[in-house]
Design an enzyme around this catalytic site. Structure first.
Site, PDB file in Angstrom:
ATOM      1  N   TYR A 105       0.817  -1.217   0.000  1.00 55.95           N
ATOM      2  CA  TYR A 105       0.000   0.000   0.000  1.00 55.95           C
ATOM      3  C   TYR A 105       0.848   1.264   0.000  1.00 55.95           C
ATOM      4  CZ  TYR A 105      -3.977  -3.040   1.097  1.00 55.95           C
ATOM      5  OH  TYR A 105      -4.937  -4.021   1.056  1.00 55.95           O
ATOM      6  N   LYS A 159       3.970 -15.363   2.646  1.00 60.03           N
ATOM      7  CA  LYS A 159       3.967 -16.162   1.413  1.00 60.03           C
ATOM      8  C   LYS A 159       5.439 -16.446   1.103  1.00 60.03           C
ATOM      9  CE  LYS A 159       1.832 -17.937  -2.190  1.00 60.03           C
ATOM     10  NZ  LYS A 159       1.119 -19.220  -2.055  1.00 60.03           N
ATOM     11  N   ASP A 219      -2.344 -18.326   1.749  1.00 65.20           N
ATOM     12  CA  ASP A 219      -3.428 -19.036   1.054  1.00 65.20           C
ATOM     13  C   ASP A 219      -4.039 -20.117   1.943  1.00 65.20           C
ATOM     14  OD1 ASP A 219      -0.896 -20.063   0.786  1.00 65.20           O
ATOM     15  OD2 ASP A 219      -1.103 -20.728  -1.277  1.00 65.20           O
ATOM     16  N   ASP A 248      -5.347  -6.988   5.725  1.00 62.18           N
ATOM     17  CA  ASP A 248      -6.553  -6.319   5.250  1.00 62.18           C
ATOM     18  C   ASP A 248      -7.575  -7.368   4.819  1.00 62.18           C
ATOM     19  OD1 ASP A 248      -8.306  -4.463   4.334  1.00 62.18           O
ATOM     20  OD2 ASP A 248      -7.071  -3.699   2.698  1.00 62.18           O
ATOM     21  N   ASP A 259     -10.935  -9.040   7.317  1.00 63.46           N
ATOM     22  CA  ASP A 259     -12.311  -8.933   6.817  1.00 63.46           C
ATOM     23  C   ASP A 259     -12.934 -10.313   6.665  1.00 63.46           C
ATOM     24  OD1 ASP A 259     -12.345  -6.195   6.713  1.00 63.46           O
ATOM     25  OD2 ASP A 259     -13.081  -6.099   4.649  1.00 63.46           O
TER      26      ASP A 259
END
Ligand code: NAD
Length: 375
Positions: A141, A194, A226, A250, A254
């Protein structure tokens, strides 16, 4: 205990829910002999209306002069046609950046009383109490270079780039927050990355492993993002503190929100900067603003996070959380939580009534505690 709290209600349901939550904080102060002071400031659409800017200097000064900032929500469609940097949401992004918090805390708790509100089966969500610690100032970001060239690329029809970048120091500071919090909870950190593909994740994993050596009482496990996305839906009970970089956090926080069953129930805190920033996760909900239908419990649970993370009042925070659970157990629901099939057993209450019920439960629990001590 003295605490100076800047209250920035913002737009839509923001002021309605922060009002109920600050009333809960006043009750905590009265019951425990603490001195909490509240000073209100404008942010978002209401600030544009009054001062022509979504984050007036006076609001920023007030925030920086406080021990904690309690923000409701921003967002007002009347200002939707302004350029992005002048819209209400810019006020939120700017204050987050100015306060500089790098660790975003998002609890995901399964309340047994709301089990039927989650799309997950009750036996999956039972007992879930996860705390996400998401790095907030780095990663994709914020990384440079970042651009979108509409005429770039081999075909000349577009090319874009974002950069996922972390320094070791950025990982160390957020990892320490996760381990310190885990040490006070179930003593387990799950670090998400990852590392099988990304060098940034290899740095992340190596650094978190190094930080873990300072916390021998806390167990560390690593999960690839994942498989973590799957485990969160299959076996969420296996997780306590979940540490992630910005993008992964993020998305996963959620995803885990479905465990609780309503957006109106979710609190958050951003710590580590000049002043901690506390916000319920939901937005300004213009569709229900002013109707008395807003669920104040996310804001009230956010107030509990102020008690825990800015006032060091862990016991009081737990009492507020227990008061919320008790009111839910008694069957009371705001409209977003009510289920038609259970309407007889679940009185639907307004924002204000819900706030009052939590304060009553809090007072009763404190009275009970005090009479126990007196025996
Ligand atoms: P939203 O969170 O405001 O609302 C989504 C849905 O959830 C709506 O149906 C709303 O009525 C419901 N809802 C949200 N909070 C609730 C509560 N406490 N009680 C009961 N129901 C609740 O998201 P949105 O509709 O996508 O966005 C509305 C505005 O809020 C936009 O301007 C957006 O930019 C802004 N927004 C702000 C924040 C923030 O301030 N942190 C976060 C998200 C969205």
């Amino acid at each position: 205990m003295k605490l100076k709290i800047a209250v920035l209600g913002g737009d839509g349901i923001g002021p309605e829910v922060t009002h109920e939550a600050t009333e809960v904080l006043r009750t905590v102060a009265e019951l425990g002999g603490h001195e909490f002071t509240f000073a209100e400031g404008l942010i978002g659409g209401v600030a544009i209306t009054a001062h022509g800017t979504p984050l007036p200097t006076a609001t920023m000064d007030l925030a920086l002069d406080s021990d904690a900032v309690f923000l409701g929500a921003v967002g007002d469609s009347r200002y939707g046609s302004l350029p992005p940097e002048s819209r209400p949401e810019a006020g939120l992004l700017n204050i987050r950046q100015a306060l500089g918090g790098y660790a975003n805390l998002r609890p995901s708790v399964a309340y047994p009383e709301l089990a039927a509100n989650s799309p997950l089966r009750p036996e999956v969500t039972k007992g879930v109490d996860i705390l996400f610690v998401r790095e907030l100032l780095g990663g994709l970001y914020f990384g440079a270079p970042r651009w979108w060239n509409r005429e770039g690329g081999p075909e000349g029809d577009g090319e874009a780039i974002n950069t996922m970048r972390y320094t070791k120091a950025e990982v160390v500071r957020v990892a320490r927050v996760a381990f310190e919090l885990a040490a006070k909870r179930s003593k387990k950190v799950t670090s998400v990355d990852k590392a099988n593909v990304l060098e940034v994740s290899q740095l992340w994993r190596a650094t978190v492993t190094e930080v873990a050596k300072d916390f021998p009482q806390v167990t560390l496990e690593h999960q690839l993002v994942d498989s973590m996305a799957m485990h969160l839906m299959n076996i969420p009970r296996n997780f306590d503190v979940v540490l992630t970089e910005n993008l992964f956090g993020d998305i996963l926080s959620d995803e885990a929100a479905v465990i609780t069953g309503s957006l109106g129930m979710l609190p958050s805190a951003t710590i580590g900067g000049k002043v901690n920033l506390y916000e319920p996760v939901h937005g300004s909900a213009p569709d229900i603003a002013g109707t008395g239908k807003a669920n104040p419990l996310g804001a009230i649970l956010t107030a509990a996070m102020i008690l825990r993370h800015s006032a060091g009042l862990d016991a009081e925070a737990a009492l507020v959380e227990a008061a919320v659970a008790k009111v839910l157990a008694e069957g009371y629901r705001t409209a977003d939580l009510a289920r038609a099939s259970e309407s007889a057993a679940q009185p639907v209450v307004s924002t204000k009534e819900m706030g009052k019920l939590v304060r009553q439960a809090l007072t009763e629990a404190t009275d009970r505690q005090q009479s126990l001590h007196a025996v």
